[in-house]
Design an enzyme around this catalytic site. Sequence first.
Site, PDB file in Angstrom:
ATOM      1  N   HIS A   1      41.478  25.658  40.467  1.00  0.00           N
ATOM      2  CA  HIS A   1      40.237  25.681  41.247  1.00  0.00           C
ATOM      3  C   HIS A   1      39.624  27.078  41.140  1.00  0.00           C
ATOM      4  O   HIS A   1      40.227  28.003  40.600  1.00  0.00           O
ATOM      5  CB  HIS A   1      40.527  25.354  42.719  1.00  0.00           C
ATOM      6  CG  HIS A   1      41.405  26.362  43.382  1.00  0.00           C
ATOM      7  ND1 HIS A   1      42.765  26.440  43.122  1.00  0.00           N
ATOM      8  CD2 HIS A   1      41.127  27.365  44.258  1.00  0.00           C
ATOM      9  CE1 HIS A   1      43.285  27.437  43.815  1.00  0.00           C
ATOM     10  NE2 HIS A   1      42.324  28.025  44.509  1.00  0.00           N
TER      11      HIS A   1
ATOM     12  N   ASP B   1      37.437  29.969  43.786  1.00  0.00           N
ATOM     13  CA  ASP B   1      37.423  30.227  45.227  1.00  0.00           C
ATOM     14  C   ASP B   1      36.046  30.155  45.880  1.00  0.00           C
ATOM     15  O   ASP B   1      35.965  30.049  47.105  1.00  0.00           O
ATOM     16  CB  ASP B   1      38.057  31.594  45.523  1.00  0.00           C
ATOM     17  CG  ASP B   1      39.573  31.555  45.388  1.00  0.00           C
ATOM     18  OD1 ASP B   1      40.137  30.450  45.420  1.00  0.00           O
ATOM     19  OD2 ASP B   1      40.182  32.625  45.246  1.00  0.00           O
TER      20      ASP B   1
ATOM     21  N   HIS C   1      41.932  29.293  38.689  1.00  0.00           N
ATOM     22  CA  HIS C   1      43.346  29.638  38.824  1.00  0.00           C
ATOM     23  C   HIS C   1      44.086  28.564  39.602  1.00  0.00           C
ATOM     24  O   HIS C   1      43.481  27.709  40.241  1.00  0.00           O
ATOM     25  CB  HIS C   1      43.503  30.993  39.535  1.00  0.00           C
ATOM     26  CG  HIS C   1      42.866  31.022  40.889  1.00  0.00           C
ATOM     27  ND1 HIS C   1      41.503  31.234  41.065  1.00  0.00           N
ATOM     28  CD2 HIS C   1      43.378  30.852  42.138  1.00  0.00           C
ATOM     29  CE1 HIS C   1      41.220  31.206  42.355  1.00  0.00           C
ATOM     30  NE2 HIS C   1      42.335  30.965  43.030  1.00  0.00           N
TER      31      HIS C   1
ATOM     32  N   ARG D   1      58.408  30.101  48.297  1.00  0.00           N
ATOM     33  CA  ARG D   1      57.537  31.143  47.745  1.00  0.00           C
ATOM     34  C   ARG D   1      56.566  31.580  48.838  1.00  0.00           C
ATOM     35  O   ARG D   1      55.810  30.759  49.362  1.00  0.00           O
ATOM     36  CB  ARG D   1      56.779  30.557  46.546  1.00  0.00           C
ATOM     37  CG  ARG D   1      55.711  31.453  45.918  1.00  0.00           C
ATOM     38  CD  ARG D   1      54.915  30.568  44.976  1.00  0.00           C
ATOM     39  NE  ARG D   1      54.010  31.274  44.099  1.00  0.00           N
ATOM     40  CZ  ARG D   1      52.751  31.564  44.388  1.00  0.00           C
ATOM     41  NH1 ARG D   1      52.244  31.234  45.585  1.00  0.00           N
ATOM     42  NH2 ARG D   1      51.965  32.153  43.508  1.00  0.00           N
TER      43      ARG D   1
END
EC number: 1.14.11.7
Length: 583
Positions: A455, A457, A527, A537
């Site tokens: 996507h 931002d 990204h 994570r």
Amino acid sequence: CEEPRLGAVSRHRAGEEVRADFQRRVPYSYLQRAYIQLNKLEEAANAAHTFFMANPEHMEIQQDLENYKTTSGKASLIDWEARQHMEDYSAGVRHYDREEYELAIEFLERALKGYYSEDEDCQIMCEGPQRFEEHEYLDYKAGLYEAIADHYMQVLACKHDCVRELATRSGRISPIENFLPLHYDYLQFAYYRAGDYVKALECAKSYLLFHPDDEDVLENAGYYEGLLEGAVDPATIKPRKEAKTLLRRHKLESHLLQVAAAGLGYAYTEPNYWNRYGARQDEHSVPSSISSEPEDGPRLSLTKKPMPKPDRELKEGGPLLYSDVKFVYNSQQLNGTQRVLLDNVISEEQCRELHRVASGIMLAGDGYRGKTSPHTPNERFEGATVLKALKYGYEGRVPLKSARLFYDISEKARRIVESYFLLNSTLYFSYTHLVCRTALSGQQERRNDLSHPIHADNCLLDPEANECWKEPPAYTFRDYSALLYMNADFEGGEFIFTEMDAKTVTASIKPKCGRMISFSSGGENPHGVKAVTKGQRCAVALWFTLDPLYRELERIQADEVIAMLDQEHLGPSEMNINPKDEL
């Protein structure tokens, strides 16, 4: 008058909400689920694809599509609401990019024919009831003649806007800029490559109707005339009639609308329907880069045309402000624009402390309306904001020193980003989020999805169209993004940059404690995150804006809390607040 003559108003008239749902293709989302229940996977996949074309930001549907492609082996899906002239145009451009000029001509000519047919339909559909919120005549008690004039001006405005309507993909808001002229721009070079110089000149002249001062195409037209000298009189080759007719009508509509606006007392601003920044992008240059013409012959300059200038000059390489922060890679080394990778932004001890804070304040689904698995069913998503951390610190649920650390390191990251990209104005927080993704046991075998789909931002990434639409529901006000990683003891979870196709990976980054990746938030930086297949994570996700109107409200409140603490002379190591004290 209506009821005695036509009967009672139908109880089944569609409301604005229903119309909006159809505009956004919401019914196809339900259709997809229904087809799944009937085990009709091919129809389900096409329904999902049709919905996704109008909603490219919808992460769950994007993941569904990847699953359909994997299980069925189908690479291409059908958009049931596709507009044929758009499909033909896209196919023509694809063939043009592959230098398949004969096929490009076939599809682009078909697209033009479809465009003018659709334009006729669009004009007819405007002949009906209209609503203009800016000047509804009932609001100002218009007489009969004013009401009639007002209605026809609304019809005319609707017709005038057909140019925008036909250049807009179904379900989108923003049109493809310079859409109609681009057909002729592609065709003039394609015909030249195919050896049809008469058609090449005809299309060049058609393009020049819209942009008579385009130096590149003026030069091309002159070159084509030189090629035809002695065989055909170039003066007999005219621009295409349909282009001339449409442009003449469009100018007359504009004139009438401006006259009417002055007469009826409402504001009207003519949009720029033929924005030249929507330009054909290629690197063909004859004869400078392709030796198909004699060196002393006329030059045909068909280089890349300028893209719109950004709102600010793009720079990078500014000071990192902190001696312990280590520079790793710049934009060029990361194969992109406005990108930087840094290490040692925070220490190992700070990473551990942040992790302890995270375990005490994070809530499943925070930031995603309570959805615990918003991007993939194979991972659990948890998050928390700065204000929540400070609140928990006040209440004694977590050490206030640790809550303050979350605030301080996010401010440190903001200062580094602002300095490195040499921004001339203040960079404000748009959203700050401490996030952890945890791989769910028993669901990691044969995973082929992403932890976070590709996507951008601040715009809606549309890989099919190779576009990123800067329109709602995207966070269009975001200018820069950063991710500050807290750990490395997990498997998978690499951060990746891709091309606009959302497939071609340009850079891959393995997270570790203190590492930060920062980049501009637009379509230049698509990204995503690879699947986390084992462990948890964690990172601090930061989004920034240059517009103070879009400052993060919770951040402003957190600033006030910190200011209050500073006034009380309580440093991070001195804070010992009674849990009963209120925020």
